[in-house]
Design a protein around this motif. Structure first.
Motif, short mmCIF file in Angstrom:
data_model
loop_
_atom_site.label_atom_id
_atom_site.label_comp_id
_atom_site.label_asym_id
_atom_site.label_seq_id
_atom_site.Cartn_x
_atom_site.Cartn_y
_atom_site.Cartn_z
N ILE A 159 16.71 17.19 -92.54
CA ILE A 159 17.50 16.70 -91.42
C ILE A 159 18.99 16.98 -91.61
N GLU A 211 17.56 16.00 -84.86
CA GLU A 211 18.42 16.91 -85.62
C GLU A 211 17.63 17.78 -86.60
N ALA A 212 16.34 17.47 -86.80
CA ALA A 212 15.51 18.29 -87.68
C ALA A 212 14.92 19.49 -86.97
#
Length: 347
Positions: free
Chosen positions: A332, A275-276
């Protein structure tokens, strides 16, 4: 200094202190409002580790030997007595023929043979030897059909199984006519069973013959652990077939199950949460949080860093040539859109 001057100075000091207090409160309030309006981010750091891959694929139980069973052609079907998944023994009834149609067909065939026999006699009289010879072959063929259909009628006008097994395909329908193709496929239960499932080309690079996987059937009520893969073969572009022999168990031919396995990469990578990682076109990038001094003290601002993603699973991406270190604060989560140089708050 008289008493009046002292009173004025005292009042002035009190007002000045009150002014400072108000300014202090306003400063804190202003800072709080300013901070509240900033994007809120959560951060993590890069770690050097292996990647775990979760591979899941649905498949079916099959046998190594499927026998085709043929019905007598050109006859109307009255009833189909079995369905896919039924277990049958040699001699069990698979379908029933329409006896009325069968009797009419036998009578019609008998009349054709009588007419052909009389015609052949005329050919002999006229010495048309070739025509008589051809008709003789036709009469013999019809006579064989007649014997087959008459025996079928005498035996009850039914089709029976010639082997023990499980019905895995029914290709006939009541009310229709039988044809030249197999009416049924029956799986030989005396042969070994195996499980087959399709996987992608990427997954085929992680699974090999000899690897152990887990199989589950009937919503997880039947679990088969540590089943060994026999082969992984390409069947079309981007699609591979996994075959797994099955030991004797409760599962049956045609049953649907799921193969699952966790595979660990051989190498260790610099990994960050999936998700980063953000993507624009062919370029991947991450947001970093860096510290700087602002008018209200220490501030956090965003820096954009391009990365190259070499591997990834459902949770992490492996990156290289990024210049990232384990000390970098990688975003994130954010509640607002970010950009280069933007001031944010941690939380």
């Amino acid at each position: 200094m008289d008493e009046k001057q002292i009173t004025l100075k005292t009042k002035a000091l009190k007002y000045f202190l009150r002014f400072l207090a108000v300014m202090l409160v306003l400063t804190f309030a202003s800072r709080a409002i300013y901070a509240y309006q900033l994007p809120r981010v959560s951060v993590t750091s890069m770690k050097h580790t292996t990647l775990n891959y979760q591979i899941k694929s649905n498949g079916t139980v099959q046998t190594t030997n499927e026998l085709p069973l043929y019905a007598v052609p050109e006859l109307r079907i009255a009833e189909v007595c079995v369905k896919n998944g039924d277990t049958v023994a040699e001699g069990d009834v698979l379908l029933k023929y329409d006896t009325t149609y069968l009797e009419e067909y036998i009578a019609k065939l008998s009349r054709q043979i009588e007419i052909d026999t009389l015609t052949r006699a005329d050919y002999y009289t006229a010495q048309a030897w070739n025509s008589a010879k051809i008709l003789t072959f036709q009469i013999e063929d019809k006579q064989k059909k007649l014997e087959t259909y008459q025996k079928l009628l005498d035996d009850g006008a039914v089709m029976t199984s010639t082997a023990n097994g499980m019905i895995c395909s029914v290709n006939v329908t009541a009310g229709n006519f039988t044809g030249e193709t197999a009416g049924f496929l029956i799986a030989d239960l005396s042969q070994d069973l195996y499980f087959t499932a399709e996987i992608t080309e990427e997954e085929s690079e992680l699974l090999f013959a000899g690897d152990l996987v887990n199989l589950s059937f009937r919503g997880g009520s039947i679990l088969l652990s540590d089943c060994e893969i026999q082969s992984v073969n390409k069947i079309s572009d981007g699609v591979y077939m996994v075959e797994i022999p099955l030991a004797p168990s409760e599962v049956t031919i045609g049953e649907i199950g799921q193969m699952s396995v966790k595979v660990m990469s051989d190498e260790r990578y610099d990994c960050i949460p999936l998700e980063a990682v953000h993507e624009k076109g062919d370029q991947h990038y991450v947001y970093l949080v860096e510290e700087s001094e602002g008018f209200l003290g220490t501030e956090y601002h965003i820096s954009v860093r391009n990365v190259v993603v070499t591997e990834q699973n459902d949770s992490y991406a492996a990156v290289q040539d990024s210049g990232l270190t384990s000390e970098d604060k990688i975003v994130i989560y954010t509640n607002k859109e970010l950009y280069e140089g933007q001031v944010v708050r941690m939380g």
